[in-house]
Write a protein that holds these residues in place. Structure first.
Motif, PDB file in Angstrom:
ATOM      1  N   UNK A   1      12.458 -10.851  10.222  1.00 48.68           N
ATOM      2  CA  UNK A   1      12.361 -11.473   8.913  1.00 48.68           C
ATOM      3  C   UNK A   1      10.915 -11.575   8.468  1.00 48.68           C
ATOM      4  N   UNK A   2      10.756 -11.820   7.183  1.00 47.36           N
ATOM      5  CA  UNK A   2       9.466 -12.128   6.586  1.00 47.36           C
ATOM      6  C   UNK A   2       9.503 -13.523   5.998  1.00 47.36           C
ATOM      7  N   UNK A   3       8.504 -14.312   6.319  1.00 45.96           N
ATOM      8  CA  UNK A   3       8.264 -15.609   5.717  1.00 45.96           C
ATOM      9  C   UNK A   3       6.949 -15.563   4.959  1.00 45.96           C
ATOM     10  N   UNK A   4       6.732 -16.553   4.115  1.00 50.04           N
ATOM     11  CA  UNK A   4       5.447 -16.660   3.439  1.00 50.04           C
ATOM     12  C   UNK A   4       5.084 -18.123   3.233  1.00 50.04           C
ATOM     13  N   UNK A   5       3.797 -18.362   3.136  1.00 46.39           N
ATOM     14  CA  UNK A   5       3.281 -19.693   2.858  1.00 46.39           C
ATOM     15  C   UNK A   5       2.205 -19.579   1.789  1.00 46.39           C
TER      16      UNK A   5
ATOM     17  N   UNK B   1      -0.489 -21.486  -0.981  1.00 45.89           N
ATOM     18  CA  UNK B   1      -1.312 -22.693  -0.939  1.00 45.89           C
ATOM     19  C   UNK B   1      -0.551 -23.912  -1.432  1.00 45.89           C
ATOM     20  N   UNK B   2      -0.600 -24.971  -0.658  1.00 41.10           N
ATOM     21  CA  UNK B   2       0.026 -26.253  -0.969  1.00 41.10           C
ATOM     22  C   UNK B   2       1.549 -26.207  -0.889  1.00 41.10           C
ATOM     23  N   UNK B   3       2.115 -25.110  -0.422  1.00 40.52           N
ATOM     24  CA  UNK B   3       3.559 -24.986  -0.310  1.00 40.52           C
ATOM     25  C   UNK B   3       3.994 -24.911   1.151  1.00 40.52           C
ATOM     26  N   UNK B   4       5.262 -25.215   1.370  1.00 37.47           N
ATOM     27  CA  UNK B   4       5.834 -25.048   2.693  1.00 37.47           C
ATOM     28  C   UNK B   4       6.146 -23.577   2.956  1.00 37.47           C
ATOM     29  N   UNK B   5       6.208 -23.238   4.204  1.00 30.45           N
ATOM     30  CA  UNK B   5       6.615 -21.898   4.585  1.00 30.45           C
ATOM     31  C   UNK B   5       8.073 -21.680   4.189  1.00 30.45           C
ATOM     32  N   UNK B   6       8.357 -20.519   3.609  1.00 32.34           N
ATOM     33  CA  UNK B   6       9.702 -20.227   3.161  1.00 32.34           C
ATOM     34  C   UNK B   6      10.133 -18.843   3.629  1.00 32.34           C
ATOM     35  N   UNK B   7      11.424 -18.709   3.832  1.00 28.32           N
ATOM     36  CA  UNK B   7      12.000 -17.423   4.190  1.00 28.32           C
ATOM     37  C   UNK B   7      12.037 -16.524   2.967  1.00 28.32           C
ATOM     38  N   UNK B   8      11.534 -15.307   3.114  1.00 32.62           N
ATOM     39  CA  UNK B   8      11.524 -14.330   2.039  1.00 32.62           C
ATOM     40  C   UNK B   8      12.686 -13.359   2.169  1.00 32.62           C
ATOM     41  N   UNK B   9      12.833 -12.769   3.341  1.00 31.31           N
ATOM     42  CA  UNK B   9      13.878 -11.781   3.569  1.00 31.31           C
ATOM     43  C   UNK B   9      14.126 -11.656   5.056  1.00 31.31           C
ATOM     44  N   UNK B  10      15.344 -11.276   5.413  1.00 31.41           N
ATOM     45  CA  UNK B  10      15.718 -11.088   6.804  1.00 31.41           C
ATOM     46  C   UNK B  10      16.645  -9.893   6.918  1.00 31.41           C
ATOM     47  N   UNK B  11      16.642  -9.278   8.097  1.00 29.51           N
ATOM     48  CA  UNK B  11      17.497  -8.124   8.336  1.00 29.51           C
ATOM     49  C   UNK B  11      17.959  -8.137   9.779  1.00 29.51           C
ATOM     50  N   UNK B  12      19.236  -7.840   9.987  1.00 31.42           N
ATOM     51  CA  UNK B  12      19.792  -7.754  11.324  1.00 31.42           C
ATOM     52  C   UNK B  12      19.655  -6.336  11.856  1.00 31.42           C
TER      53      UNK B  12
END
Length: 122
Positions: free
Chosen positions: A35-39, A41-52
């Protein structure tokens, strides 16, 4: 045991595109989900995309239709194609991998890359 190395980040103008890459290496690799996450500035880390491993994908609503995640299992590499980039996409993007194993899939390991900076600005 598993190392994740991201590449492909950079500075682009709004509307531009980048392709991020994440290569996994290690002595024992049986990764079920990447998967890819991103963070931002001033935001929480969030899930962007995932693949099985089977190619099933999932996307955050904010990137649906603009980003595409893909996986090259032979090379242990996952990609994130980012199109129509917006300033709000500016963030550090992190690669994430997960192993689930055991008779009942009761064991779980996770690994993180060091991140690659994506900056969208005119």
């Amino acid at each position: 045991q598993v190392q994740l190395v991201e590449s492909g980040g950079g500075l682009v103008q709004p509307g531009g595109s980048l392709r991020l890459s994440c290569e996994a290496s290690g002595s024992t690799i049986s990764l079920s989900v990447m998967a890819w996450y991103r963070r931002a500035p001033a935001n929480e880390r969030e899930l962007v995309a995932a693949i099985t491993v089977g190619g099933i994908t999932n996307y955050a609503d904010s990137v649906k239709g603009r980003f595409t995640i893909s996986r090259d299992s032979a090379r242990n590499t996952v990609y994130l194609q980012t199109n129509s980039l917006k300033p709000e996409d500016t963030a550090v993007y992190y690669c994430h991998a997960e192993r689930v194993y055991g008779y009942f899939n009761e064991y779980r390991n996770e690994y993180w890359g060091q991140g690659t900076q994506v900056t969208v600005s005119s």
